[in-house]
Design a protein around this motif. Structure first.
Motif, PDB file in Angstrom:
ATOM      1  N   PHE A 107      37.882  34.359  26.472  1.00  0.00           N
ATOM      2  CA  PHE A 107      38.316  33.401  27.337  1.00  0.00           C
ATOM      3  C   PHE A 107      37.678  32.106  27.302  1.00  0.00           C
ATOM      4  O   PHE A 107      38.418  30.996  27.145  1.00  0.00           O
ATOM      5  CB  PHE A 107      38.159  34.126  28.809  1.00  0.00           C
ATOM      6  CG  PHE A 107      38.389  33.002  29.810  1.00  0.00           C
ATOM      7  CD1 PHE A 107      39.928  32.954  30.307  1.00  0.00           C
ATOM      8  CD2 PHE A 107      37.526  32.408  30.643  1.00  0.00           C
ATOM      9  CE1 PHE A 107      40.338  31.865  31.204  1.00  0.00           C
ATOM     10  CE2 PHE A 107      37.898  31.651  31.654  1.00  0.00           C
ATOM     11  CZ  PHE A 107      39.353  31.324  31.966  1.00  0.00           C
TER      12      PHE A 107
ATOM     13  N   GLY B 278      39.029  26.583  35.241  1.00  0.00           N
ATOM     14  CA  GLY B 278      39.396  27.951  34.954  1.00  0.00           C
ATOM     15  C   GLY B 278      38.073  28.833  34.473  1.00  0.00           C
ATOM     16  O   GLY B 278      37.825  29.938  34.684  1.00  0.00           O
TER      17      GLY B 278
ATOM     18  N   VAL C 148      37.817  32.138  37.372  1.00  0.00           N
ATOM     19  CA  VAL C 148      38.336  33.125  37.327  1.00  0.00           C
ATOM     20  C   VAL C 148      37.209  34.275  37.590  1.00  0.00           C
ATOM     21  O   VAL C 148      37.749  35.308  38.244  1.00  0.00           O
ATOM     22  CB  VAL C 148      38.554  33.113  35.673  1.00  0.00           C
ATOM     23  CG1 VAL C 148      38.796  34.600  35.218  1.00  0.00           C
ATOM     24  CG2 VAL C 148      39.695  32.507  35.507  1.00  0.00           C
TER      25      VAL C 148
ATOM     26  N   TYR D 262      41.409  30.833  42.697  1.00  0.00           N
ATOM     27  CA  TYR D 262      42.083  31.328  41.404  1.00  0.00           C
ATOM     28  C   TYR D 262      43.575  31.458  41.589  1.00  0.00           C
ATOM     29  O   TYR D 262      44.340  30.910  40.409  1.00  0.00           O
ATOM     30  CB  TYR D 262      41.698  32.910  41.792  1.00  0.00           C
ATOM     31  CG  TYR D 262      42.373  33.640  40.558  1.00  0.00           C
ATOM     32  CD1 TYR D 262      41.988  33.914  39.291  1.00  0.00           C
ATOM     33  CD2 TYR D 262      43.596  34.803  40.920  1.00  0.00           C
ATOM     34  CE1 TYR D 262      42.642  34.470  38.404  1.00  0.00           C
ATOM     35  CE2 TYR D 262      44.023  35.505  39.978  1.00  0.00           C
ATOM     36  CZ  TYR D 262      43.791  35.375  38.626  1.00  0.00           C
ATOM     37  OH  TYR D 262      44.377  36.009  37.719  1.00  0.00           O
TER      38      TYR D 262
ATOM     39  N   ALA E  91      42.637  35.339  31.791  1.00  0.00           N
ATOM     40  CA  ALA E  91      42.101  35.303  33.040  1.00  0.00           C
ATOM     41  C   ALA E  91      42.605  36.333  34.076  1.00  0.00           C
ATOM     42  O   ALA E  91      41.531  36.547  34.917  1.00  0.00           O
ATOM     43  CB  ALA E  91      42.589  33.845  33.664  1.00  0.00           C
TER      44      ALA E  91
ATOM     45  N   ARG F 249      39.773  38.741  35.931  1.00  0.00           N
ATOM     46  CA  ARG F 249      39.751  38.748  37.408  1.00  0.00           C
ATOM     47  C   ARG F 249      39.989  40.514  37.815  1.00  0.00           C
ATOM     48  O   ARG F 249      39.468  40.750  38.753  1.00  0.00           O
ATOM     49  CB  ARG F 249      40.973  38.102  37.943  1.00  0.00           C
ATOM     50  CG  ARG F 249      40.858  37.895  39.426  1.00  0.00           C
ATOM     51  CD  ARG F 249      39.661  37.209  39.851  1.00  0.00           C
ATOM     52  NE  ARG F 249      39.974  36.943  41.420  1.00  0.00           N
ATOM     53  CZ  ARG F 249      39.519  35.969  41.828  1.00  0.00           C
ATOM     54  NH1 ARG F 249      38.579  35.018  41.315  1.00  0.00           N
ATOM     55  NH2 ARG F 249      39.838  35.878  43.118  1.00  0.00           N
TER      56      ARG F 249
END
Length: 184
Positions: free
Chosen positions: A20, A66, A70, A78, A144, A148
């Motif tokens: 990420f 982000g 996240v 978010y 993301a 999460r």
């Protein structure tokens, strides 16, 4: 045996988080390169160029925000991040199609000082970067979501500050906030 499962989940989470972050860094580089390519066509951009630069600036802001939202942000932050990324990716895709299919018209809207042949090459490079940004934004959106989900499954209670979601038990402090008929 349980230790190896926890270890593999932690390693998977760590790899996903690294992917990420790397995707966000590449996204930042591509978006800033698009800004510089647009500015190379004309030092002071026209209205069309200004909106193109603004799109890339919003992409950069969404990518930077982000990185922290996240894994540790609230649900509202978010959701705002996800909406911003989806909208910018849709606009990036639209701009890339417009640039690659109608290069000379788009170059005319930018009111470039560069020769038309050179401007077309620069604009096609920017269009290719817009395609890359479009693909990277969808990759970042997917990662993301996975991050999460990992945070939710691990019981961090992302967004609401509670850690009792995983075991399903309700503590006595939670019962004090309920209406009278439900307090047993």
């Amino acid at each position: 045996m349980g230790l190896s499962v926890e270890n593999s989940v932690t390693q998977s989470h760590s790899r996903t988080h690294k992917s990420f972050l790397i995707s966000n860094y590449i996204l930042l580089g591509a978006a800033s390169s698009c800004i510089f390519l647009t500015l190379s066509l004309r030092l002071f951009p026209s209205l069309c160029g200004f909106f193109l630069i603004l799109l890339h600036v919003i992409t950069i802001i969404a990518a930077v925000s982000g990185c922290s939202v996240v894994t540790s942000g609230s649900n509202k932050c978010y959701a705002a991040h996800m909406v911003a990324m989806v909208l910018t990716s849709i606009f990036q895709g639209s701009v890339s199609v417009l640039i690659l299919t109608r290069t000379s018209d788009f170059l005319g809207y930018l009111k470039s000082y560069v020769r038309e042949e050179d401007g077309a090459i620069i604009l096609k490079l920017a269009g290719g970067l817009c395609v890359a940004v479009f693909c990277l934004e969808w990759l970042v959106l997917g990662l993301a979501f996975v991050l999460r989900y990992y945070a939710f499954v691990e019981g961090h209670g992302v967004g609401n500050g509670q850690s009792n979601q995983r075991n399903g038990k309700v503590s006595d402090e939670d019962l004090k906030n309920w209406p009278w008929p439900f307090q047993v």
